[in-house]
Design an enzyme around this catalytic site. Structure first.
Site, PDB file in Angstrom:
ATOM      1  N   TYR A 220     -18.210 -12.921   4.078  1.00  0.00           N
ATOM      2  CA  TYR A 220     -18.175 -11.674   4.856  1.00  0.00           C
ATOM      3  C   TYR A 220     -18.243 -11.982   6.351  1.00  0.00           C
ATOM      4  O   TYR A 220     -17.440 -11.467   7.138  1.00  0.00           O
ATOM      5  CB  TYR A 220     -19.338 -10.768   4.429  1.00  0.00           C
ATOM      6  CG  TYR A 220     -19.316  -9.395   5.063  1.00  0.00           C
ATOM      7  CD1 TYR A 220     -18.427  -8.412   4.624  1.00  0.00           C
ATOM      8  CD2 TYR A 220     -20.171  -9.078   6.114  1.00  0.00           C
ATOM      9  CE1 TYR A 220     -18.401  -7.150   5.207  1.00  0.00           C
ATOM     10  CE2 TYR A 220     -20.160  -7.819   6.695  1.00  0.00           C
ATOM     11  CZ  TYR A 220     -19.278  -6.861   6.240  1.00  0.00           C
ATOM     12  OH  TYR A 220     -19.251  -5.614   6.818  1.00  0.00           O
ATOM     13  N   LYS A 224     -15.329 -11.170   9.245  1.00  0.00           N
ATOM     14  CA  LYS A 224     -15.580 -10.304  10.406  1.00  0.00           C
ATOM     15  C   LYS A 224     -15.490 -11.098  11.713  1.00  0.00           C
ATOM     16  O   LYS A 224     -15.073 -10.562  12.742  1.00  0.00           O
ATOM     17  CB  LYS A 224     -16.939  -9.609  10.265  1.00  0.00           C
ATOM     18  CG  LYS A 224     -17.009  -8.631   9.076  1.00  0.00           C
ATOM     19  CD  LYS A 224     -15.975  -7.507   9.163  1.00  0.00           C
ATOM     20  CE  LYS A 224     -16.169  -6.464   8.077  1.00  0.00           C
ATOM     21  NZ  LYS A 224     -15.215  -5.338   8.153  1.00  0.00           N
TER      22      LYS A 224
HETATM   23  N1  LIG Z   1     -22.243  -0.265   5.465  1.00  0.00           N
HETATM   24  C1  LIG Z   1     -22.606  -1.234   6.281  1.00  0.00           C
HETATM   25  O1  LIG Z   1     -23.791  -1.629   6.322  1.00  0.00           O
HETATM   26  C2  LIG Z   1     -21.608  -1.842   7.234  1.00  0.00           C
HETATM   27  C3  LIG Z   1     -22.092  -2.548   8.335  1.00  0.00           C
HETATM   28  C4  LIG Z   1     -21.181  -3.120   9.220  1.00  0.00           C
HETATM   29  C5  LIG Z   1     -19.840  -2.981   8.997  1.00  0.00           C
HETATM   30  N2  LIG Z   1     -19.381  -2.284   7.921  1.00  0.00           N
HETATM   31  C6  LIG Z   1     -17.951  -2.183   7.735  1.00  0.00           C
HETATM   32  O2  LIG Z   1     -17.587  -0.831   7.769  1.00  0.00           O
HETATM   33  C7  LIG Z   1     -16.418  -0.620   6.980  1.00  0.00           C
HETATM   34  C8  LIG Z   1     -16.670   0.532   6.013  1.00  0.00           C
HETATM   35  O3  LIG Z   1     -17.802   0.179   5.249  1.00  0.00           O
HETATM   36  P1  LIG Z   1     -18.599   1.218   4.350  1.00  0.00           P
HETATM   37  O4  LIG Z   1     -20.010   0.817   4.408  1.00  0.00           O
HETATM   38  O5  LIG Z   1     -18.196   2.599   4.660  1.00  0.00           O
HETATM   39  O6  LIG Z   1     -18.020   0.770   2.911  1.00  0.00           O
HETATM   40  P2  LIG Z   1     -17.967   1.571   1.536  1.00  0.00           P
HETATM   41  O7  LIG Z   1     -19.063   2.533   1.485  1.00  0.00           O
HETATM   42  O8  LIG Z   1     -17.898   0.516   0.476  1.00  0.00           O
HETATM   43  O9  LIG Z   1     -16.562   2.321   1.606  1.00  0.00           O
HETATM   44  C9  LIG Z   1     -15.408   1.529   1.755  1.00  0.00           C
HETATM   45  C10 LIG Z   1     -14.163   2.343   1.493  1.00  0.00           C
HETATM   46  O10 LIG Z   1     -13.055   1.434   1.637  1.00  0.00           O
HETATM   47  C11 LIG Z   1     -12.266   1.503   0.456  1.00  0.00           C
HETATM   48  N3  LIG Z   1     -11.648   0.220   0.147  1.00  0.00           N
HETATM   49  C12 LIG Z   1     -12.261  -0.949  -0.114  1.00  0.00           C
HETATM   50  N4  LIG Z   1     -11.364  -1.869  -0.453  1.00  0.00           N
HETATM   51  C13 LIG Z   1     -10.164  -1.269  -0.432  1.00  0.00           C
HETATM   52  C14 LIG Z   1      -8.859  -1.697  -0.723  1.00  0.00           C
HETATM   53  N5  LIG Z   1      -8.596  -2.950  -1.149  1.00  0.00           N
HETATM   54  N6  LIG Z   1      -7.838  -0.831  -0.593  1.00  0.00           N
HETATM   55  C15 LIG Z   1      -8.073   0.437  -0.198  1.00  0.00           C
HETATM   56  N7  LIG Z   1      -9.305   0.910   0.086  1.00  0.00           N
HETATM   57  C16 LIG Z   1     -10.333   0.058  -0.043  1.00  0.00           C
HETATM   58  C17 LIG Z   1     -13.260   1.864  -0.636  1.00  0.00           C
HETATM   59  O11 LIG Z   1     -12.570   2.390  -1.767  1.00  0.00           O
HETATM   60  P3  LIG Z   1     -13.139   2.124  -3.253  1.00  0.00           P
HETATM   61  O12 LIG Z   1     -14.557   2.589  -3.262  1.00  0.00           O
HETATM   62  O13 LIG Z   1     -12.243   2.940  -4.084  1.00  0.00           O
HETATM   63  O14 LIG Z   1     -13.011   0.648  -3.475  1.00  0.00           O
HETATM   64  C18 LIG Z   1     -14.117   2.886   0.074  1.00  0.00           C
HETATM   65  O15 LIG Z   1     -13.533   4.140   0.083  1.00  0.00           O
HETATM   66  C19 LIG Z   1     -16.138  -1.953   6.283  1.00  0.00           C
HETATM   67  O16 LIG Z   1     -15.125  -2.635   6.977  1.00  0.00           O
HETATM   68  C20 LIG Z   1     -17.449  -2.688   6.393  1.00  0.00           C
HETATM   69  O17 LIG Z   1     -17.286  -4.078   6.377  1.00  0.00           O
HETATM   70  C21 LIG Z   1     -20.240  -1.697   7.039  1.00  0.00           C
END
Ligand SMILES: NC(=O)c1ccc[n+]([C@@H]2O[C@H](COP(=O)([O-])OP(=O)(O)OC[C@H]3O[C@@H](n4cnc5c(N)ncnc54)[C@H](OP(=O)(O)O)[C@@H]3O)[C@@H](O)[C@H]2O)c1
Length: 315
Positions: A220, A224
């Site tokens: 991861y 990033k």
């Molecule tokens: N949450 C954190 O703590 C955090 C912190 C820093 C950065 N981020 C970044 O923020 C972004 C969003 O994270 P989040 O926490 O909102 O994640 P999340 O809750 O897991 O939601 C991710 C979304 O992206 C979709 N997705 C994942 N893989 C995909 C694919 N191959 N094709 C199409 N859609 C896909 C998922 O769909 P499905 O559920 O259907 O797979 C889901 O709707 C990510 O890039 C993550 O790395 C998150």
């Protein structure tokens, strides 16, 4: 949490209440955090002050309703945005905010049921269901997406493994989604912008993990870190076409991804102890920063990585 329509002042509004401004008139917003999470305080410390802000801070746009309210007009209404990973978490919250701001949104995600419920919540949003890890399917689905002014590459996966146990599958999936899809989707969108001679803004959702080592985050962190550098190279090459490219770098957010990886209170405490503000981010903290980077209010900012991390990266 208050809904986005209430949080946004109108089709183009984005309200900022700065310290020293009149408290208590930010819609009905005081704090919008969930219990147990840090609070979102607007006008914190302003309880004893009734003085209006200095004139230079009183930006009187159409959505400023009273003295002391400071409005930042983002001017996003009418534009067309594409958001990946729109089904859950940060992406879904962003689509809701953009929709409330009068933006036409193309919502790309992998689970049809998430897109169906999103469209019911936000009529007019255009859903596209595709697995972004599949290059051919993505080309097929997004190839004819039409004109896009704003792109947010938000879809991501976090597959945590100790370094000595990293698998090829986790590596391939993570890089396919977190990095390769960003290149592919951005190529499709940027080529369209360039062909139309239209300016644009792209925001890549990175992480604090791009710049700090975290246990079990080999893959991861690597995706990033690469995404931060991709952001800079995209900014370099797309700048001459008036396409800005920035990244946001959040700390932990309790989305489905955050809950899957940070629910353990001991693990969470170790992280919280490294965050000067002592709390994880709310989805709206990340969304607000993305909205700013999409808007012309950040028109001189490109190639930047903007922490939304409570100070984690400062330590
Ligand atoms: N949450 C954190 O703590 C955090 C912190 C820093 C950065 N981020 C970044 O923020 C972004 C969003 O994270 P989040 O926490 O909102 O994640 P999340 O809750 O897991 O939601 C991710 C979304 O992206 C979709 N997705 C994942 N893989 C995909 C694919 N191959 N094709 C199409 N859609 C896909 C998922 O769909 P499905 O559920 O259907 O797979 C889901 O709707 C990510 O890039 C993550 O790395 C998150």
């Amino acid at each position: 949490m208050q809904g986005w329509p209430e949080r946004l002042a109108g089709p183009v509004g984005f309200q900022l209440c700065l310290p020293g401004t009149r408290p208590g008139h930010f819609g009905d917003t005081g704090t919008t955090s969930s219990p147990g999470q840090g609070s979102r305080e607007r006008g914190a410390g302003a309880e004893t002050s009734s003085a209006p802000p200095p004139p230079e801070l009183q930006v009187q746009g159409p959505s400023t309703g009273f003295p002391g309210r400071v409005a930042m007009e983002l001017g996003l209404a009418g534009r067309r945005a594409l958001v990946t990973g729109a089904g859950k978490g940060i992406g879904r919250s962003l689509v809701q905010a953009l929709h409330a701001a009068g933006v036409r949104v193309v919502a790309v995600s992998r689970t049809q049921a998430d897109l169906d419920s999103l469209v019911r919540e936000c009529p007019g949003v255009e859903p596209l269901c595709v697995d972004l890890a599949d290059w051919e399917a993505t080309e097929h689905t997004l190839g004819s997406v039409g004109p896009v002014d704003l792109l947010v590459n938000n879809a991501g996966v976090a597959l945590l493994q100790p370094f000595l146990e990293v698998t090829k599958e986790a590596f391939d999936t993570s890089f396919d989604v977190n990095l390769r899809a960003v290149i592919q989707v951005s190529q499709i969108v940027a080529r369209g912008m360039i062909a139309r001679g239209a300016p644009g803004a792209i925001v890549n959702v990175s992480s604090q993990a791009s710049q700090r080592a975290l246990t079990n985050h080999t893959v991861y962190c690597s995706t990033k870190g690469a995404l931060d550098m991709l952001t800079k190279v995209m900014a370099l090459e797309l700048g001459p076409y008036k396409i800005r490219v920035n990244a946001v770098n959040p700390t932990v957010v309790m989305t489905p991804m955050g809950q899957a990886n940070w629910n353990d209170p001991h693990k969470a405490k170790v992280m919280l102890d490294r965050i000067p503000l002592g709390k994880f981010a709310e989805m709206e903290n990340v969304v607000d920063t993305i909205l700013f980077l999409l808007s012309d209010r950040s028109s001189m900012t490109t190639g930047s990585t903007v922490p939304v991390d409570g100070g984690f990266l400062a330590t």
